[in-house]
Structures are given as C-alpha cells and as structure tokens.
Design an enzyme around this catalytic site. Sequence first.
Site, short mmCIF file in Angstrom:
data_model
loop_
_atom_site.label_atom_id
_atom_site.label_comp_id
_atom_site.label_asym_id
_atom_site.label_seq_id
_atom_site.Cartn_x
_atom_site.Cartn_y
_atom_site.Cartn_z
N TYR A 54 -0.42 5.14 5.10
CA TYR A 54 -1.54 5.50 4.25
C TYR A 54 -2.72 6.03 5.06
CZ TYR A 54 1.18 3.03 0.79
OH TYR A 54 2.20 2.63 -0.02
N ARG A 89 5.49 -2.82 -7.01
CA ARG A 89 6.72 -2.05 -7.13
C ARG A 89 7.18 -2.14 -8.58
NH1 ARG A 89 7.31 -5.45 -2.57
NH2 ARG A 89 7.44 -4.31 -0.58
N HIS A 133 4.09 -5.74 2.07
CA HIS A 133 4.84 -5.17 3.19
C HIS A 133 5.06 -6.23 4.26
CE1 HIS A 133 3.46 -0.79 2.24
NE2 HIS A 133 4.54 -1.13 1.57
N ARG A 168 1.56 3.31 -6.84
CA ARG A 168 1.47 2.35 -5.73
C ARG A 168 0.74 2.99 -4.54
NH1 ARG A 168 3.86 -2.37 -3.57
NH2 ARG A 168 4.91 -2.14 -1.55
N HIS A 188 5.92 4.63 -7.96
CA HIS A 188 5.59 4.60 -6.54
C HIS A 188 4.37 5.47 -6.24
CE1 HIS A 188 7.24 2.59 -3.08
NE2 HIS A 188 6.96 3.63 -2.33
N LYS A 205 10.16 -8.65 -2.41
CA LYS A 205 11.43 -8.55 -1.70
C LYS A 205 11.69 -9.82 -0.89
CE LYS A 205 11.67 -3.51 -1.23
NZ LYS A 205 11.77 -2.39 -0.28
#
Length: 292
Positions: free
Chosen positions: A269, A142, A260, A237, A234, A166
């Site tokens: 994806y 990210r 994730h 990514r 992104h 995150k």
Amino acid sequence: MDKYIEQFRDSLKAEHDASPHTLKAYAEDLKEFSAFTEKKPQDIDNLDIRGFLASLHHRKLKKSSISRKLATIRSFFKYLHKEGYVKKNPAKLVSSPKIPKSLPRFLTIDETFALMEAAKGDTFQATRDKSILEFLYSSGLRVSELTMLNINDFDIKESLIRVKGKGKKERIIPIGSKAMDAIKNYLSERISLKKKSQALFLNNRGGRLTQRSIRRILIKYARMIALKGSLSPHVLRHTFATHLLHGGADLRSIQELLGHSSLSTTQKYTHVDISHLMEVYDKAHPMAKRSN
C-alpha cells in the site's frame, strides 16, 4: 492420485480451516495436473511439473494463474512428504514464473462517497446492501470474512466486531459510525424475515449470503454510479487501507486491521500512496528542507 487429493483436501479443511472456495480451487488444480501427468505421486519428478507449467504457458494462461497452480502442487507434495507418501517434494526444484508487480486498485474519496450513497431505501434489500457497502469500506474485511459474520460477533455498544480470519486467527476491529448506523438500520429490517439464522447478512430467502452474491451486489452499484474499472470486495479492502495510510495511520496498525501475518504484505500500500509519504517526509524530516 484421486485418493491423495481427497486426503489433502481433508487436511486443509481440518488443520487450516480452508474455505469451500479454496478447497474447490485446490482440487481442480490438482486434478488438472493429474490428468496431464497420468502418474502416481511417487513417480512424479520436477520435469513432470515443468512440463505441466509449459503446457499452461502454451495455453496462454496468465503468469499469476500458473504461479497459483504451482503453489497448489507444492503444498500438495509438501503434505505427501510430511505423511510419508513420497520421499521428497519435486516441486521445490521448480521456480515460479516472475509476475510483474501491479499497483492495487482503489477508489478515490469521491468515488467511495458516491458508491456509499448509491444504495438508498428502507426495504430489507436496500438496507442490507447499504450496510454491506459501508461495512466493507469501514472494516477492510475479506469477502470470506464478511460472509461468515454472525450477529453475536458484534459489540454494538462499543462499535466493535470480532472477525475470524485466515488460520482461525481472531481479531477485533472498530467500526465507524456510518457503518454502525447502516447495520442498525439493516438489523431492524432483517427482523421482518423472521428467520432464526445467526448469520449477519442474509439473502431474500433467509440463507447466509454467499461471496458470489456480495460480488454481484458491488457490481450492481458500481454500474449505477458509472464507476470506471471493475469493483470487487478486494478493491474496497485496498481502498480502506489506502485511505487509512493517507490519513496518517502507520503500517503496523493497518497490518493488524487487515489481518496480515506479514508486514511485507501490507507494504504494497505504500506504493499506492508514495506521493503522500514523500509529502510527510518533506514536512517531518529535519534534513529534507533545503535552503534556497
């Protein structure tokens, strides 16, 4: 309302390590909602929230933007309920607008190679931009994770990088040889700035490169190769994940690399590369082959 918003922001920063960009977005959404209702949190009900969303719809805001603002309000009232400021979360009774699913944009192999070759030269800026392009494509980070990288996060000998994602979750990501070569070239030029900053990517003044600056860098090189469509961190990514999937990587591995928390987030994806999955299925499944 303002004091509750400030307390909520402090909570997000302390407990969830939210980025300055996220904190700013949350505060703006809540102040907009506060200006609409002109009520104390204790007096707000689900009809007030529905009215706010209706006003956004009349202003022709995108459903994704309306959904994001509702998510902010939900998080805000969840915090207020947990702290005992309100008896219940009125946003729980409000449904999010249905957002049509769209396939994530990604670059083809040829477009990716052209982009990687666009940054040329041995100056500080050229080597920095080259390393950013190569690194984003090689790691799938990210943009927020990229800007927070420090030099000591690298294990150059093993070609690994430690990333803080995150929720303060750390993960280790392998870095490809092309990206590592680009980063080594950049680090040799970076020394010329004679700055003591531990930040990996610096601007010309020696400060940590911002997310906005990185987006500008990508736009610059996308224009140089006349790339169709927009280019953002992104997109690279998505490109990273899609090319891995096409190369045979399993979704669990891609999930770990992307950071994730849920496999369902990674599964989008598969929609991008469904033709490849069908090809794999036809070749691998014993009942897929039919006799003529």
